[in-house]
Motif scaffolding. Sequence first.
Motif, PDB file in Angstrom:
ATOM      1  N   ASP A 158       0.826  -1.207   0.000  1.00 51.26           N
ATOM      2  CA  ASP A 158       0.000   0.000   0.000  1.00 51.26           C
ATOM      3  C   ASP A 158       0.864   1.262   0.000  1.00 51.26           C
ATOM      4  O   ASP A 158       0.457   2.303  -0.523  1.00 51.26           O
ATOM      5  N   ALA A 159       2.054   1.167   0.597  1.00 48.23           N
ATOM      6  CA  ALA A 159       2.968   2.306   0.632  1.00 48.23           C
ATOM      7  C   ALA A 159       3.905   2.341  -0.571  1.00 48.23           C
ATOM      8  O   ALA A 159       4.799   3.191  -0.635  1.00 48.23           O
ATOM      9  N   GLY A 160       3.709   1.438  -1.524  1.00 54.77           N
ATOM     10  CA  GLY A 160       4.511   1.422  -2.736  1.00 54.77           C
ATOM     11  C   GLY A 160       5.967   1.057  -2.521  1.00 54.77           C
ATOM     12  O   GLY A 160       6.841   1.483  -3.277  1.00 54.77           O
ATOM     13  N   LEU A 161       6.233   0.232  -1.492  1.00 55.83           N
ATOM     14  CA  LEU A 161       7.615  -0.063  -1.122  1.00 55.83           C
ATOM     15  C   LEU A 161       7.958  -1.548  -1.203  1.00 55.83           C
ATOM     16  O   LEU A 161       9.138  -1.909  -1.156  1.00 55.83           O
ATOM     17  N   TRP A 162       6.964  -2.405  -1.350  1.00 56.31           N
ATOM     18  CA  TRP A 162       7.183  -3.842  -1.256  1.00 56.31           C
ATOM     19  C   TRP A 162       8.225  -4.348  -2.235  1.00 56.31           C
ATOM     20  O   TRP A 162       9.152  -5.084  -1.852  1.00 56.31           O
ATOM     21  N   GLU A 163       8.118  -3.998  -3.499  1.00 59.91           N
ATOM     22  CA  GLU A 163       9.031  -4.539  -4.500  1.00 59.91           C
ATOM     23  C   GLU A 163      10.479  -4.131  -4.240  1.00 59.91           C
ATOM     24  O   GLU A 163      11.408  -4.834  -4.614  1.00 59.91           O
ATOM     25  N   SER A 177      16.979   4.668   1.744  1.00 60.31           N
ATOM     26  CA  SER A 177      17.133   6.067   1.347  1.00 60.31           C
ATOM     27  C   SER A 177      16.076   6.914   2.039  1.00 60.31           C
ATOM     28  O   SER A 177      15.100   6.395   2.610  1.00 60.31           O
ATOM     29  N   GLY A 178      16.245   8.244   1.985  1.00 58.19           N
ATOM     30  CA  GLY A 178      15.300   9.136   2.651  1.00 58.19           C
ATOM     31  C   GLY A 178      13.870   8.956   2.171  1.00 58.19           C
ATOM     32  O   GLY A 178      12.934   8.872   2.972  1.00 58.19           O
ATOM     33  N   GLY A 179      13.690   8.869   0.853  1.00 58.48           N
ATOM     34  CA  GLY A 179      12.346   8.673   0.313  1.00 58.48           C
ATOM     35  C   GLY A 179      11.765   7.329   0.699  1.00 58.48           C
ATOM     36  O   GLY A 179      10.571   7.220   1.006  1.00 58.48           O
ATOM     37  N   GLN A 180      12.590   6.285   0.710  1.00 59.86           N
ATOM     38  CA  GLN A 180      12.123   4.964   1.130  1.00 59.86           C
ATOM     39  C   GLN A 180      11.776   4.961   2.619  1.00 59.86           C
ATOM     40  O   GLN A 180      10.792   4.341   3.029  1.00 59.86           O
ATOM     41  N   GLN A 181      12.584   5.646   3.424  1.00 60.70           N
ATOM     42  CA  GLN A 181      12.283   5.729   4.849  1.00 60.70           C
ATOM     43  C   GLN A 181      10.933   6.405   5.092  1.00 60.70           C
ATOM     44  O   GLN A 181      10.168   5.980   5.964  1.00 60.70           O
ATOM     45  N   GLN A 182      10.629   7.438   4.319  1.00 60.57           N
ATOM     46  CA  GLN A 182       9.343   8.113   4.510  1.00 60.57           C
ATOM     47  C   GLN A 182       8.195   7.196   4.119  1.00 60.57           C
ATOM     48  O   GLN A 182       7.153   7.168   4.790  1.00 60.57           O
ATOM     49  N   ARG A 183       8.365   6.431   3.046  1.00 63.37           N
ATOM     50  CA  ARG A 183       7.323   5.461   2.676  1.00 63.37           C
ATOM     51  C   ARG A 183       7.209   4.353   3.719  1.00 63.37           C
ATOM     52  O   ARG A 183       6.108   3.838   3.979  1.00 63.37           O
ATOM     53  N   LEU A 184       8.335   3.976   4.344  1.00 63.72           N
ATOM     54  CA  LEU A 184       8.276   3.014   5.446  1.00 63.72           C
ATOM     55  C   LEU A 184       7.471   3.584   6.604  1.00 63.72           C
ATOM     56  O   LEU A 184       6.662   2.872   7.223  1.00 63.72           O
ATOM     57  N   CYS A 185       7.655   4.869   6.905  1.00 61.60           N
ATOM     58  CA  CYS A 185       6.886   5.500   7.973  1.00 61.60           C
ATOM     59  C   CYS A 185       5.401   5.553   7.627  1.00 61.60           C
ATOM     60  O   CYS A 185       4.546   5.409   8.508  1.00 61.60           O
ATOM     61  N   ILE A 186       5.078   5.760   6.359  1.00 62.37           N
ATOM     62  CA  ILE A 186       3.679   5.721   5.929  1.00 62.37           C
ATOM     63  C   ILE A 186       3.130   4.303   6.073  1.00 62.37           C
ATOM     64  O   ILE A 186       2.008   4.103   6.570  1.00 62.37           O
ATOM     65  N   ALA A 187       3.919   3.303   5.670  1.00 62.55           N
ATOM     66  CA  ALA A 187       3.499   1.900   5.834  1.00 62.55           C
ATOM     67  C   ALA A 187       3.274   1.585   7.305  1.00 62.55           C
ATOM     68  O   ALA A 187       2.306   0.893   7.670  1.00 62.55           O
ATOM     69  N   ARG A 188       4.141   2.091   8.157  1.00 64.33           N
ATOM     70  CA  ARG A 188       4.010   1.877   9.603  1.00 64.33           C
ATOM     71  C   ARG A 188       2.722   2.506  10.123  1.00 64.33           C
ATOM     72  O   ARG A 188       2.020   1.937  10.969  1.00 64.33           O
ATOM     73  N   ALA A 189       2.381   3.687   9.593  1.00 60.52           N
ATOM     74  CA  ALA A 189       1.158   4.371  10.031  1.00 60.52           C
ATOM     75  C   ALA A 189      -0.092   3.618   9.606  1.00 60.52           C
ATOM     76  O   ALA A 189      -1.048   3.491  10.380  1.00 60.52           O
ATOM     77  N   ILE A 190      -0.115   3.102   8.376  1.00 62.61           N
ATOM     78  CA  ILE A 190      -1.333   2.444   7.894  1.00 62.61           C
ATOM     79  C   ILE A 190      -1.439   0.999   8.371  1.00 62.61           C
ATOM     80  O   ILE A 190      -2.515   0.395   8.262  1.00 62.61           O
TER      81      ILE A 190
END
Length: 279
Positions: A158-163, A177-190
Motif C-alpha cells: 500500500d505504501a509502494g515499497l514492497w518490491e 534512502s530518505g524517500g524509502q524511509q518516509q514510505r516506510l513511515c507511511i506503511a508503519r502508520a497504515i
Amino acid sequence: MKVAQRGDSVMKQDQPGQPVTRNEDANHELSIRVNDLNLWYGDFHALKSIDMDLYQKNVTALIGPSGCGKSTFLRCLNRMNDLIPSVRVKGLIEMDGRDVYEPKMDEVALRRRVGMVFQKPNPFPKSIYDNIVYAPKMHDLVSRKADQDELVERALRDAGLWEEVKDKLHQPGTSLSGGQQQRLCIARAIAVQPDVILMDEPTSALDPISTATIEDLMDKLKQQYTIITVTHNMQQAARVADYTAFFHLGEVIEYNDTKTMFSTPHTKKAEDYITGRYG
C-alpha cells in the motif's frame, strides 16, 4: 468562517467550517468536525476560533506562512499537543460523534485511528519488518506469524515499497534512502488500520523524485484514508489536495476546494499568499 472581503465585495459563508466552494468530484462524508477550537502556548494564543469540517477519503492541505498554526492544528487532531506542558485547548474536535478531548478518551486508541507522518523520516531502530509489526502487536491486532507476514506485505504494498524491500525485510529501516524511509513511515502508520493520516510536511526533506513518489502515493491512499497534510509547497497543494485551508496568524482565513482556491480565491489575503506577494 467569518465574513471575508475581496476588493470591495463581501462574501459570507453560510455554514461555518464548510469550504466556500465544494468539490463535486470529492467524497463529502464527514470525518472530523472542528468547532471553535482555541489553543494557547502559555499566554500566547496560537489558534483562534477554528471551525472546519474535514471530509472522508479526501486530501486536505493546510497552507500558510511559517508560524501561522498549521502544524499546531494538525497535532490537535490526535492530541499530540498534550505532550507539551504549557498547552491549553478549548473547543470541540469531534469524530464519530465523540469529542476527542473528552476526559474518558483513550489517547492511545485515538492515535491508532489518527496516525501521524512527520516532516523528517523517523523509522524505529529496528528492521523493516519490525517497524511495521511493532504497533499492530502492541494493539493486539496480530499475533500469529503468518498474520504478521501478511500485514507487513500489505502495508508495504500500500505504501509502494514492497518490491524495493521484499528481499531485505530484516535489514534496518534506517538503511533505506530518505524517500524509502518516509514510505516506510507511511506503511508503519497504515499498518494499524487508521481512519485518518496526518502528514506534517512529509516531502520537505526529500528530493524531487521521492517527492513525486509520495504525492502519487497520497493520491492512491485517499481511496482508503482521510489525509490531512501541512505543506509550504503551493504547487504540491494544487497537485494533491481536494480541499485547501489557508491559515494566517492562528486563524483560518479561507477554506475552499483546491481548484477554486488556486484559480479564484475568495479572500485577498489568500490570493496574496498564493501568488507570492507575501509569506
